[in-house]
Design an enzyme around this catalytic site. Structure first.
Site, mmCIF file in Angstrom:
data_model
loop_
_atom_site.group_PDB
_atom_site.id
_atom_site.type_symbol
_atom_site.label_atom_id
_atom_site.label_comp_id
_atom_site.label_asym_id
_atom_site.label_seq_id
_atom_site.Cartn_x
_atom_site.Cartn_y
_atom_site.Cartn_z
ATOM 1 C CG ASP A 219 -1.900 1.107 1.278
ATOM 2 O OD1 ASP A 219 -2.742 1.154 0.368
ATOM 3 O OD2 ASP A 219 -1.854 1.926 2.214
ATOM 4 C CD GLU A 269 15.604 -13.529 4.755
ATOM 5 O OE1 GLU A 269 14.650 -14.023 5.419
ATOM 6 O OE2 GLU A 269 16.254 -12.544 5.132
#
Length: 559
Positions: A219, A269
């Site tokens: 956002d 990751e």
């Protein structure tokens, strides 16, 4: 912020699933209510996974479901690592992720990094702390101007109307510092120059990724970095657009990209890497910066949410955004409706250049809405959008052909835009009304209680139960289109067949698949081939040849 961990559901291994995905946006509070309190909830979303699977989407994007006082529809987040108790629990969320993955659907969650709720533990600590403290350094506090500090620190304006600054008052009534909120006063902006802020959001990204979330919608991605050098500079007026050199003090600054490079390190990751898409209302030339593979990987293209139903405008938007996606290494995103804009059947049913705010403010009476034209154009535009290379985003209810609910009584409006503009703009509630599932009362199958926003009587004609078995319904059109999209869409190829300036937008994809949209009102010649799907009935000329009616799209497989 609380921190909890749980074993994650195992995500599918394809790292590129997002490139051609169809993503369905769920506004949880208006989707399905299982506990009878008038608010949709996480269990309600889980209960509709079979519906979403049958619709043919690839992923579900959840608008905010975090603890919130709903000052801005959930975009005022009090705890980034929990579920609002009114919507469920973390266990409910885990069950949703498991059900979605079992059905082969991905889960994308909204992340709101520009600001927190004023109820967030950090802001409460800041309120109790003194100026210059570490607690206040997480946000943007400033002394006011003038001898008594009574003038806001700058002229910056809130996106919801009025000043972007609110002054604090001590318990004894003594006024003190001001804090920045680019949206509602209940949404204080974070200071992203603070390493603690950056580190904590990395923890949040890992928290949800560890729970099996496949991606994030970011956002106000263009608003995190701000130039806070004293004296504070005036911002570019919102209506004039942003400069393309990153020089505005509040939005689309070049420094924001170092923030998202750090996020990309976190995403990578995981195997496969988590995905992200930026909500960045910036100049066209700047959108691709957010979509680089070293950052979020994809950014929303909102241009179709503002485009008239016009062949030249659509073609220009398609060409430019495909070019930008190629530059960034991303795939394009296509959006016709979402929780922030007027639903596109309504936009297309109003006279060209109509101000949507004016229409909503008139309770939907002026100018007159041509529902037949609006829905016909919306179906044509949707079928065209679903033929384009890249990701397609569908907002809940658009597959039913829902119009904007423009006549919500003033005393039931919830959008802060209504109060912040002193009742000049009604805001976005009209596209956030709970959607109709069947024709039963009191909430058209949404729940057993009156919903948090009133549903109009005409919703009965658009309920899922009414449309699901009707071959000519908008729901049937979307289901057929998404099934074909899965079968024939791959890659980023697009080849223009129609000429620039033609009222017909015709392009081909691989394997002889063509999409043809007649933006005009007169019938056009239909190319030869096997008709796969059409947004409306086709016509026959006097000589017996097939014709494409005006404001209609057809998909064809060339012979």
């Amino acid at each position: 912020m609380t921190d909890r961990t749980t074993p994650a559901a195992t995500p599918p291994a394809d790292p590129n699933w997002w490139r051609q995905a169809t993503v369905y946006q769920v506004y949880p509070r208006s989707f399905a209510d299982t506990d009878g309190d008038g608010l949709g909830d996480i269990a309600g979303v889980t209960s509709r996974i079979p519906y979403l699977k049958a619709l043919g989407v690839d992923a579900v994007w959840l608008s905010p479901f975090y603890p919130s006082e709903l000052a801005d529809g959930g975009y005022d987040v009090a705890d980034y690592r929990d579920v609002d108790p009114k919507l469920g629990t973390l266990e409910h969320f885990d069950a949703l992720v498991a059900a979605a993955h079992q059905a082969g659907l991905k889960i994308i969650v909204d992340i709101v990094p520009n600001h927190t709720s004023d109820q967030h533990v950090w802001f409460q600590q800041a309120l109790a702390a003194e100026p210059g403290s570490a607690a206040r350094a997480r946000y943007i506090f400033r002394d006011g101007l003038g001898a008594d500090g009574a003038t806001p620190p700058s002229t910056w304006q809130s996106n919801f109307g009025g000043s972007a600054w609110t002054r604090l008052t001590r318990p004894d009534g003594t006024p003190e510092q001001w804090y920045l909120h680019l949206f509602a006063p209940e949404q204080p902006d974070l200071d992203w120059d603070n390493p603690e802020v950056r580190a904590d959001f990395h923890t949040t990204l890992r928290f949800w990724s560890d729970r099996g979330v496949d991606g994030f919608r970011v956002d106000v991605a263009h608003g995190l970095a701000k130039d806070l050098t004293e004296p504070l500079r005036d911002a570019n007026p919102k209506d004039f657009g942003l400069p393309i050199d990153g020089s505005d003090p509040l939005y689309d600054r070049d420094e924001v990209h170092t923030i998202f490079e750090g996020w990309r390190d976190v995403f990578n990751e995981y195997d496969p890497p988590r995905t992200a898409v930026a909500e960045a209302w910036v100049a066209r030339e700047r959108v691709s910066l957010y979509a680089r593979p070293t950052e979020l990987g994809q950014a929303f293209n909102f241009e179709l949410t503002r485009a008239e139903f016009d062949a030249t405008e659509f073609r220009t938007i398609i060409e430019s955004n495909l070019e930008l996606a190629a530059q960034s290494g991303a795939s394009s995103t296509w959006v016709l409706s979402n929780h922030d804009v007027i639903r596109h059947p309504t936009r297309y049913g109003l006279p060209a250049t109509t101000d949507g705010d004016d229409f909503v403010s008139s309770q939907g009476t002026s100018p007159a809405l041509d529902e037949v034209t609006g829905l016909r154009r919306a179906r044509a535009a949707s079928l065209l959008m679903l033929a384009l290379p890249g990701s397609a985003y569908i907002y809940q209810g658009e597959e039913l052909g829902l119009f904007e609910v423009a006549d919500i009584p003033d005393d039931q409006l919830q959008d802060p835009v209504w109060t912040r503009t002193l009742h000049e703009r009604k805001g976005r509630d009209g596209c956030r009304v709970p959607i109709p599932w069947d024709t039963t009362s009191p909430a058209f199958g949404f729940g057993t209680h009156e919903p948090h926003l009133p549903q109009p009587a005409w919703f009965a004609d658009f309920a899922v139960s009414v449309e699901q078995d009707a071959p000519d319904s908008t729901l049937s059109l979307y289901r057929a289109a998404l099934a074909l999209r899965h079968d024939v869409q791959s890659g980023e190829d697009l080849h223009w067949v129609s000429e620039v300036g033609s009222p017909v937008v015709h392009f081909s994809r691989h394997d002889g698949w063509h999409s043809v949209t007649n933006f005009g009102t007169s019938p056009a010649a239909l190319p030869s081939g096997t008709v796969l799907l059409a947004s409306g009935p086709l016509e026959t000329s006097v000589d017996g040849s097939a014709m494409l009616p005006g404001e209609t799209t057809v998909w064809i497989r060339a012979d």
